[in-house]
Write a protein that holds these residues in place. Structure first.
Motif, PDB file in Angstrom:
ATOM      1  N   PRO A 118      39.401  51.839  20.313  1.00 34.49           N
ATOM      2  CA  PRO A 118      40.794  51.751  20.732  1.00 34.49           C
ATOM      3  C   PRO A 118      41.282  50.342  21.058  1.00 34.49           C
ATOM      4  CG  PRO A 118      39.851  53.740  21.616  1.00 34.49           C
ATOM      5  CD  PRO A 118      38.718  52.999  20.948  1.00 34.49           C
ATOM      6  N   VAL A 119      40.434  49.486  21.650  1.00 35.73           N
ATOM      7  CA  VAL A 119      40.881  48.113  21.918  1.00 35.73           C
ATOM      8  C   VAL A 119      40.731  47.221  20.689  1.00 35.73           C
ATOM      9  CG1 VAL A 119      40.383  48.322  24.371  1.00 35.73           C
ATOM     10  CG2 VAL A 119      38.650  47.337  22.845  1.00 35.73           C
ATOM     11  N   ALA A 120      40.196  47.779  19.579  1.00 33.66           N
ATOM     12  CA  ALA A 120      40.184  47.144  18.251  1.00 33.66           C
ATOM     13  C   ALA A 120      39.308  45.902  18.139  1.00 33.66           C
ATOM     14  CB  ALA A 120      41.611  46.808  17.808  1.00 33.66           C
ATOM     15  N   ARG A 121      38.294  45.794  18.973  1.00 38.12           N
ATOM     16  CA  ARG A 121      37.378  44.653  18.868  1.00 38.12           C
ATOM     17  C   ARG A 121      36.050  45.006  19.520  1.00 38.12           C
ATOM     18  NH1 ARG A 121      36.459  42.377  23.800  1.00 38.12           N
ATOM     19  NH2 ARG A 121      38.057  42.591  25.416  1.00 38.12           N
ATOM     20  N   PRO A 122      34.990  44.263  19.209  1.00 37.39           N
ATOM     21  CA  PRO A 122      33.752  44.404  19.977  1.00 37.39           C
ATOM     22  C   PRO A 122      33.947  43.822  21.372  1.00 37.39           C
ATOM     23  CG  PRO A 122      33.387  43.254  17.885  1.00 37.39           C
ATOM     24  CD  PRO A 122      34.859  43.298  18.114  1.00 37.39           C
ATOM     25  N   GLY A 123      32.975  44.077  22.245  1.00 42.01           N
ATOM     26  CA  GLY A 123      33.014  43.500  23.578  1.00 42.01           C
ATOM     27  C   GLY A 123      32.306  42.163  23.639  1.00 42.01           C
ATOM     28  N   ASP A 124      32.563  41.444  24.699  1.00 32.73           N
ATOM     29  CA  ASP A 124      31.895  40.182  24.995  1.00 32.73           C
ATOM     30  C   ASP A 124      30.797  40.467  26.023  1.00 32.73           C
ATOM     31  OD1 ASP A 124      31.446  37.615  26.583  1.00 32.73           O
ATOM     32  OD2 ASP A 124      32.762  36.884  24.993  1.00 32.73           O
ATOM     33  N   ALA A 125      29.653  39.823  25.864  1.00 30.31           N
ATOM     34  CA  ALA A 125      28.544  40.057  26.792  1.00 30.31           C
ATOM     35  C   ALA A 125      28.954  39.792  28.230  1.00 30.31           C
ATOM     36  CB  ALA A 125      27.354  39.180  26.409  1.00 30.31           C
ATOM     37  N   ARG A 126      29.869  38.864  28.436  1.00 32.36           N
ATOM     38  CA  ARG A 126      30.302  38.549  29.798  1.00 32.36           C
ATOM     39  C   ARG A 126      31.087  39.706  30.425  1.00 32.36           C
ATOM     40  NH1 ARG A 126      32.652  32.853  27.869  1.00 32.36           N
ATOM     41  NH2 ARG A 126      33.208  34.298  26.192  1.00 32.36           N
ATOM     42  N   GLU A 127      31.691  40.550  29.591  1.00 32.52           N
ATOM     43  CA  GLU A 127      32.387  41.724  30.120  1.00 32.52           C
ATOM     44  C   GLU A 127      31.401  42.748  30.661  1.00 32.52           C
ATOM     45  OE1 GLU A 127      36.474  42.035  27.617  1.00 32.52           O
ATOM     46  OE2 GLU A 127      34.651  42.158  26.404  1.00 32.52           O
ATOM     47  N   ILE A 128      30.247  42.843  30.037  1.00 35.72           N
ATOM     48  CA  ILE A 128      29.189  43.717  30.568  1.00 35.72           C
ATOM     49  C   ILE A 128      28.597  43.097  31.821  1.00 35.72           C
ATOM     50  CG2 ILE A 128      27.053  44.924  30.040  1.00 35.72           C
ATOM     51  CD1 ILE A 128      29.499  45.693  28.301  1.00 35.72           C
ATOM     52  N   ALA A 129      28.356  41.789  31.768  1.00 31.51           N
ATOM     53  CA  ALA A 129      27.754  41.098  32.905  1.00 31.51           C
ATOM     54  C   ALA A 129      28.608  41.215  34.162  1.00 31.51           C
ATOM     55  CB  ALA A 129      27.523  39.629  32.556  1.00 31.51           C
ATOM     56  N   ALA A 130      29.924  41.203  34.001  1.00 31.47           N
ATOM     57  CA  ALA A 130      30.804  41.328  35.162  1.00 31.47           C
ATOM     58  C   ALA A 130      30.621  42.678  35.842  1.00 31.47           C
ATOM     59  CB  ALA A 130      32.254  41.131  34.737  1.00 31.47           C
ATOM     60  N   THR A 131      30.428  43.728  35.043  1.00 35.65           N
ATOM     61  CA  THR A 131      30.189  45.051  35.614  1.00 35.65           C
ATOM     62  C   THR A 131      28.843  45.094  36.328  1.00 35.65           C
ATOM     63  OG1 THR A 131      31.496  46.033  33.831  1.00 35.65           O
ATOM     64  CG2 THR A 131      30.072  47.511  35.084  1.00 35.65           C
ATOM     65  N   VAL A 132      27.831  44.513  35.707  1.00 41.38           N
ATOM     66  CA  VAL A 132      26.503  44.476  36.337  1.00 41.38           C
ATOM     67  C   VAL A 132      26.561  43.695  37.649  1.00 41.38           C
ATOM     68  CG1 VAL A 132      24.110  43.732  36.085  1.00 41.38           C
ATOM     69  CG2 VAL A 132      25.339  44.672  34.106  1.00 41.38           C
ATOM     70  N   ALA A 133      27.246  42.556  37.637  1.00 42.64           N
ATOM     71  CA  ALA A 133      27.338  41.737  38.847  1.00 42.64           C
ATOM     72  C   ALA A 133      27.996  42.520  39.985  1.00 42.64           C
ATOM     73  CB  ALA A 133      28.108  40.457  38.549  1.00 42.64           C
ATOM     74  N   PHE A 134      29.018  43.294  39.662  1.00 43.67           N
ATOM     75  CA  PHE A 134      29.637  44.127  40.696  1.00 43.67           C
ATOM     76  C   PHE A 134      28.626  45.127  41.255  1.00 43.67           C
ATOM     77  CE2 PHE A 134      31.530  48.320  41.573  1.00 43.67           C
ATOM     78  CZ  PHE A 134      32.202  48.010  42.749  1.00 43.67           C
ATOM     79  N   LEU A 135      27.904  45.804  40.371  1.00 38.08           N
ATOM     80  CA  LEU A 135      26.953  46.826  40.825  1.00 38.08           C
ATOM     81  C   LEU A 135      25.803  46.227  41.628  1.00 38.08           C
ATOM     82  CD1 LEU A 135      26.844  49.066  37.627  1.00 38.08           C
ATOM     83  CD2 LEU A 135      27.935  49.615  39.811  1.00 38.08           C
ATOM     84  N   CYS A 136      25.526  44.953  41.429  1.00 38.48           N
ATOM     85  CA  CYS A 136      24.472  44.272  42.189  1.00 38.48           C
ATOM     86  C   CYS A 136      24.987  43.672  43.487  1.00 38.48           C
ATOM     87  CB  CYS A 136      23.847  43.149  41.350  1.00 38.48           C
ATOM     88  SG  CYS A 136      22.798  43.712  40.002  1.00 38.48           S
ATOM     89  N   GLY A 137      26.284  43.724  43.715  1.00 40.32           N
ATOM     90  CA  GLY A 137      26.869  43.010  44.831  1.00 40.32           C
ATOM     91  C   GLY A 137      27.152  43.855  46.051  1.00 40.32           C
ATOM     92  N   PRO A 138      27.744  43.239  47.069  1.00 40.90           N
ATOM     93  CA  PRO A 138      27.954  43.915  48.348  1.00 40.90           C
ATOM     94  C   PRO A 138      28.974  45.038  48.303  1.00 40.90           C
ATOM     95  CG  PRO A 138      29.029  41.771  48.324  1.00 40.90           C
ATOM     96  CD  PRO A 138      28.191  41.841  47.088  1.00 40.90           C
ATOM     97  N   ASP A 139      29.906  44.997  47.352  1.00 40.92           N
ATOM     98  CA  ASP A 139      30.983  45.995  47.330  1.00 40.92           C
ATOM     99  C   ASP A 139      30.601  47.286  46.613  1.00 40.92           C
ATOM    100  OD1 ASP A 139      32.711  44.288  48.709  1.00 40.92           O
ATOM    101  OD2 ASP A 139      33.313  43.294  46.848  1.00 40.92           O
TER     102      ASP A 139
END
Length: 277
Positions: free
Chosen positions: A222-243
């Motif tokens: 639907p967004v018509a492109r592949p993802g960027d690895a940094r978009e995955i990393a941002a999600t991982v960083a959130f899950l590893c963080g205090p929030d």
């Protein structure tokens, strides 16, 4: 007896200061190492075949102010994972976060596949992940301050794909391992979650060092492109963080909406006709 987390310690006090990221010589693992790097943190980077890639990751981690430890890890011998986690955690003085990025796959019909190839993928993607996760959890429990474990699975944790039998089996298994671990480790203040990427511009998808924004038409996403690895990393960083202290046992699909199109449409549709009634 292992220490237990202090119930009076506020969730926001958690910080992933000592982190191991398997498979961080390139792609999602590399992006995650850089995303988690910050002054005062220790980031352990593992590689299997690309020593130069691991060195480049380490340079970026250190540029961000963290210290980098680089180790080779071959999860075709899964118990290497447990030994490495133990050794690196001891060197860092403990373990706060573990990210499981190592993986391999196939593009071969099930009927044409030999058992050795099946076992290789299962060993790396599931057995190796189990060994690392178990060793990491034990270290976190001994530390007594909780922790974060994140496994990189795939949209094929949730949906099948022709030509990827062992990969789908391993990622599906890893997704359920995450859920069991989330139940068993919660009392120790450890959360366990999965991130399930769709098509990402990485070496594993044959798109090393390519921008997902440059001329890549993906009608079936639907967004018509592949993802960027940094978009995955941002999600991982959130899950590893205090929030993310109240996120546990979840699988976060990050795929541009591809799964909404059905298990194979995302990468196989060749036109945008589906967008019109």
């Amino acid at each position: 007896m292992a220490a237990t987390p202090d119930p009076t310690r506020p969730p926001a006090a958690f910080e992933p200061r000592r982190v191991i990221i398997t498979g961080s010589d390139s792609g999602i693992g590399k992006a995650t190492a850089v995303a988690l790097a910050a002054p005062g943190r220790q980031i352990a980077i593992t590689w299997h075949e690309d020593a130069d890639g691991a060195a480049r990751t380490a340079e970026e981690v250190e540029h961000a102010g963290a210290s980098a430890l680089v180790r080779r890890l071959d999860l075709t011998e899964p118990e290497q994972g447990a030994r490495l986690v133990d050794e690196v955690a001891a060197e860092m003085g403990g373990l706060d976060a573990l990210v499981l990025c190592s993986g391999t796959g196939t593009s071969e019909l099930m009927l044409d596949m030999d058992y050795a190839r099946w076992r290789e993928v299962i060993s790396v993607d599931l057995d190796g992940a189990f060994c690392c996760l178990q060793a990491g959890a034990r270290r976190m429990i001994d530390g007594g301050t909780g922790g974060r474990i994140v496994a990189i699975t795939s949209v094929h944790e949730h949906a099948p794909r022709v030509g990827a039998a062992p990969y789908c089996a391993a990622k599906g298994g890893l997704g359920l391992l995450v859920k069991v671990a989330a139940l068993e480790l919660a009392e120790h203040g450890i959360t366990v979650n999965a991130v399930a990427p769709g098509e990402i511009s990485t070496p594993m998808t044959g798109q090393e060092d390519e921008s997902p924004l440059a001329g890549k038409d993906r009608p079936g996403i639907p967004v018509a492109r592949p993802g960027d690895a940094r978009e995955i990393a941002a999600t991982v960083a959130f899950l590893c963080g205090p929030d993310a202290g109240y996120v546990n046992g979840a699988s976060w699909v990050v795929d541009g909406g591809m799964l909404q199109m059905g298990p194979q449409a995302g990468s196989h549709l060749e036109s945008d006709d589906w967008r019109r009634p």
